[in-house]
Design an enzyme around this catalytic site. Structure first.
Site, mmCIF file in Angstrom:
data_model
loop_
_atom_site.group_PDB
_atom_site.id
_atom_site.type_symbol
_atom_site.label_atom_id
_atom_site.label_comp_id
_atom_site.label_asym_id
_atom_site.label_seq_id
_atom_site.Cartn_x
_atom_site.Cartn_y
_atom_site.Cartn_z
ATOM 1 C CE LYS A 1 -1.824 3.040 2.669
ATOM 2 N NZ LYS A 1 -1.920 4.197 1.758
ATOM 3 C CD GLU B 1 13.460 0.674 9.151
ATOM 4 O OE1 GLU B 1 14.104 1.737 9.128
ATOM 5 O OE2 GLU B 1 13.890 -0.371 9.650
ATOM 6 C CB CYS C 1 13.283 8.809 7.937
ATOM 7 S SG CYS C 1 14.261 7.713 6.910
ATOM 8 C CD GLU D 1 10.384 12.818 11.059
ATOM 9 O OE1 GLU D 1 9.285 12.302 11.335
ATOM 10 O OE2 GLU D 1 11.297 12.217 10.471
HETATM 11 P P1 NDP Z 1 2.489 8.385 7.547
HETATM 12 O O1 NDP Z 1 2.744 7.630 8.789
HETATM 13 O O2 NDP Z 1 1.473 9.434 7.543
HETATM 14 O O3 NDP Z 1 2.066 7.362 6.367
HETATM 15 C C1 NDP Z 1 2.856 6.262 6.022
HETATM 16 C C2 NDP Z 1 1.965 5.229 5.384
HETATM 17 O O4 NDP Z 1 1.051 4.728 6.351
HETATM 18 C C3 NDP Z 1 1.116 5.763 4.241
HETATM 19 O O5 NDP Z 1 0.988 4.785 3.242
HETATM 20 C C4 NDP Z 1 -0.213 6.025 4.938
HETATM 21 O O6 NDP Z 1 -1.310 6.053 4.049
HETATM 22 C C5 NDP Z 1 -0.271 4.836 5.852
HETATM 23 N N1 NDP Z 1 -1.181 4.974 6.985
HETATM 24 C C6 NDP Z 1 -1.637 6.107 7.563
HETATM 25 N N2 NDP Z 1 -2.470 5.799 8.583
HETATM 26 C C7 NDP Z 1 -2.534 4.447 8.653
HETATM 27 C C8 NDP Z 1 -3.221 3.521 9.489
HETATM 28 N N3 NDP Z 1 -4.028 3.929 10.467
HETATM 29 N N4 NDP Z 1 -3.071 2.206 9.271
HETATM 30 C C9 NDP Z 1 -2.255 1.770 8.294
HETATM 31 N N5 NDP Z 1 -1.579 2.603 7.455
HETATM 32 C C10 NDP Z 1 -1.708 3.915 7.641
HETATM 33 O O7 NDP Z 1 3.901 8.915 7.068
HETATM 34 P P2 NDP Z 1 4.217 9.854 5.823
HETATM 35 O O8 NDP Z 1 3.726 9.203 4.566
HETATM 36 O O9 NDP Z 1 3.752 11.226 6.141
HETATM 37 O O10 NDP Z 1 5.822 9.774 5.791
HETATM 38 C C11 NDP Z 1 6.605 10.592 6.539
HETATM 39 C C12 NDP Z 1 7.104 9.879 7.782
HETATM 40 O O11 NDP Z 1 7.785 8.684 7.437
HETATM 41 C C13 NDP Z 1 8.111 10.686 8.555
HETATM 42 O O12 NDP Z 1 7.836 10.619 9.926
HETATM 43 C C14 NDP Z 1 9.436 9.985 8.269
HETATM 44 O O13 NDP Z 1 10.408 10.164 9.244
HETATM 45 C C15 NDP Z 1 8.997 8.578 8.158
HETATM 46 N N6 NDP Z 1 9.972 7.806 7.416
HETATM 47 C C16 NDP Z 1 10.767 6.877 8.060
HETATM 48 C C17 NDP Z 1 11.767 6.193 7.380
HETATM 49 C C18 NDP Z 1 12.665 5.194 8.046
HETATM 50 O O14 NDP Z 1 13.339 4.423 7.356
HETATM 51 N N7 NDP Z 1 12.753 5.147 9.363
HETATM 52 C C19 NDP Z 1 11.990 6.441 5.964
HETATM 53 C C20 NDP Z 1 11.133 7.443 5.405
HETATM 54 C C21 NDP Z 1 10.146 8.070 6.112
HETATM 55 P P3 NDP Z 1 -1.856 7.457 3.474
HETATM 56 O O15 NDP Z 1 -0.760 8.034 2.654
HETATM 57 O O16 NDP Z 1 -3.035 7.051 2.677
HETATM 58 O O17 NDP Z 1 -2.197 8.314 4.653
#
Ligand code: NDP
Length: 491
Positions: free
Chosen positions: A181, A256, A290, A390
């Site tokens: 997803k 992650e 991230c 962040e």
């Molecule tokens: P989000 O947590 O908002 O979303 C990540 C994914 O989770 C999206 O596909 C989102 O869908 C989905 N999602 C949201 N809510 C739910 C739920 N309740 N149940 C299941 N899935 C859900 O993160 P962002 O997309 O805004 O990404 C940014 C974040 O990711 C930052 O905090 C960054 O630090 C972190 N990150 C961490 C990395 C690592 O390796 N540690 C690497 C890159 C980013 P939808 O888009 O439809 O809301």
């Protein structure tokens, strides 16, 4: 926009009819270019029934498919996927820039490292060995690594391709089925790249893409009883909720999550290299990484010179359309993300001193995009939200330190522990600091270099588990012990 590398663009249309791995009967999601507001792609969206269909099919197939036991088949499929990605790499990079906003150079790098990640795991697919041990006379233990089953890979928008492939490639290499997803802001690049996996050698139902809101489509993946593991990359608070939901089914999770990484510059560092490294650490991909080095810890004796020169570099950065070859930093991904970043800048203005940037860019060539100037903020109290949280944007918080002990204390004062940069020419110090800092990755005299071969992941609120490297692949396996007793009597 003046003098960009933009040519005409055919809106990408992704549907089950053209891209069979995409299961979507619930409508269409549109994605828009964060630099111009133009429509980039439409992607079929999935309803709960599509998600259930993907999981049911994967669960029915994965434990009975040759995929589970045939490492050579998996290697062949993955190598072919990498080759098809390479053939399409320029188009994928342009789609990535148009959908996500990063510069074309950065997008090409993301495509190339994704291909490399697939190839690394394709090689590993034939090398997933177990162990055996003689336990006593006539008794042997054989420890196997078996696929977990059905993996749900839920991924974010900032490095949509890389972070999806970082989960999907090892999961497939280990013999699992995967349902992906992507983030709702960047569905097209993920659906397009995943579709290049589709080939007659790929057994049916082993890979699928579902698109739709995290709260519904994502949640269904997390809670469906036939999903065995969730590989989640995203925000820490979302990750915590995913873990809570997964706990009901006692599902395996790999998380992650976010970071607030310290980039630590000592007075004995190579100043030119450290300046370039500090700029790259925070402003690459507009800070939406991230591992962004979003806290600059700088030794007091060089603070004014270092921060002053970094501010000059930040002010001189060319911010613009990612397709313009002269752009060094693109927009942030959305209007909402821009608002979030500007809110943090306001905290910086009221609690500290803005040394560079500090505003949005909203006129002329920047009028239709989500552009924010590279921003540096100093003189912040340690309690400031800008120091602790962040931002996920091009905003750097400066934290001076007096000596090594204070640098360690400041670095570790964060609730995150994802990455850290160390700039010094003192080898003994790199070992001391490297051991003392609570972080999954520590870059020494470099920053933001990732390799398929080496693990990444977080301490503390930055996550659970490791991705990349051999450990990253083994996360997608179960360990099983077969115990053989050839003695004539039971005891
Ligand atoms: P989000 O947590 O908002 O979303 C990540 C994914 O989770 C999206 O596909 C989102 O869908 C989905 N999602 C949201 N809510 C739910 C739920 N309740 N149940 C299941 N899935 C859900 O993160 P962002 O997309 O805004 O990404 C940014 C974040 O990711 C930052 O905090 C960054 O630090 C972190 N990150 C961490 C990395 C690592 O390796 N540690 C690497 C890159 C980013 P939808 O888009 O439809 O809301």
């Amino acid at each position: 926009m003046a003098a960009t590398g933009r040519s005409s663009w055919n809106v990408v249309k992704i549907s089950p009819a053209t891209h069979p791995l995409v299961l979507g009967t619930a409508g269409e999601l549109e994605s828009y270019d964060p630099a111009t507001g133009e429509l980039v792609a439409t992607v079929a969206t999935s309803g709960i029934s599509d998600v259930d269909d993907a999981i049911d099919r994967a669960a029915a197939r994965v434990r009975r498919s040759p995929w589970r036991n045939d490492g050579a088949l998996r290697a062949r499929v993955l190598f072919r996927w990498a080759a098809r990605m390479r053939e399409n790499s320029e188009w994928l990079a342009e789609l990535l820039t148009r959908e996500q906003g990063k510069t074309l150079g950065q997008a090409r790098g993301e495509v190339a490292s994704s291909i490399s990640m697939i190839e690394y795991n394709a090689g590993l697919a034939r090398a997933i060995y177990g162990r055996s041990i003689a336990l006593k006379e006539g008794v042997h233990g054989v420890v196997l690594r078996e696929p977990v089953g059905v993996i749900a890979a839920i991924t974010p928008w900032n490095y949509p391709l890389n972070l999806t492939i970082r989960a999907v490639a090892p999961a497939l290499a280990a013999g699992n089925a995967v349902v992906v997803k992507p983030a709702s802001l960047t569905p097209a690049i993920v659906a397009a790249a995943m579709s290049l996996l589709d080939h007659e050698d790929l057994p049916a139902d082993i890979a699928a893409v579902v698109v739709g809101p995290g709260g519904t489509v994502g949640d269904r993946l997390v809670t469906h009883p036939d999903v065995d593991m969730i590989a989640f990359t995203g925000d820490s608070s979302t990750g915590i909720n995913v873990m809570k939901s997964a706990a009901d089914g006692l599902k395996r999770v790999s998380l992650e999550l976010g970071g607030k990484s310290p980039n630590i510059v000592f007075a004995d560092a190579d100043m030119e290299k450290a300046l370039a490294g500090a700029e790259n650490a925070i402003f690459s991909a507009a800070g939406q990484i991230c591992t962004a080095g979003s806290r600059l810890l700088v030794e007091e004796s060089i603070k004014d010179e270092f921060v002053g020169r970094l501010a000059e570099r930040a002010e001189a950065m060319r911010v613009g359309d990612g397709l313009d070859p002269s752009s060094e930093m693109g927009p942030v991904v959305s209007a909402e993300q821009k608002r979030t970043v500007l809110d943090y800048i306001e905290i910086g203005r009221s609690e500290g001193t803005i040394i560079a940037g500090g505003e949005a860019m909203e006129s002329g060539a920047h009028a239709n995009g989500h552009f924010v100037r590279p921003t540096i903020v100093a003189d912040l109290p340690s309690t400031s939200r800008l120091v602790a949280e962040e931002v996920f944007g091009p905003v750097l918080a400066v934290q001076p330190f007096a000596d090594e002990d204070e640098a360690i204390a400041i670095a570790n004062s964060s609730e995150f522990g994802l990455a850290c940069g160390l700039w010094t020419n003192d080898l003994n110090r790199t070992w001391r600091m490297g051991r003392a800092i609570e972080s999954g990755t520590i870059w020494i005299n470099t920053y933001h270099h990732f390799y398929g071969e080496t693990e990444v992941g977080g301490f503390k609120r930055s996550g659970i588990g490791r991705q990349q490297g051999i450990e990253g692949l083994l996360e997608f396996t179960e360990t099983k012990h077969l115990n053989f007793d050839s003695n004539p009597n039971l005891f």
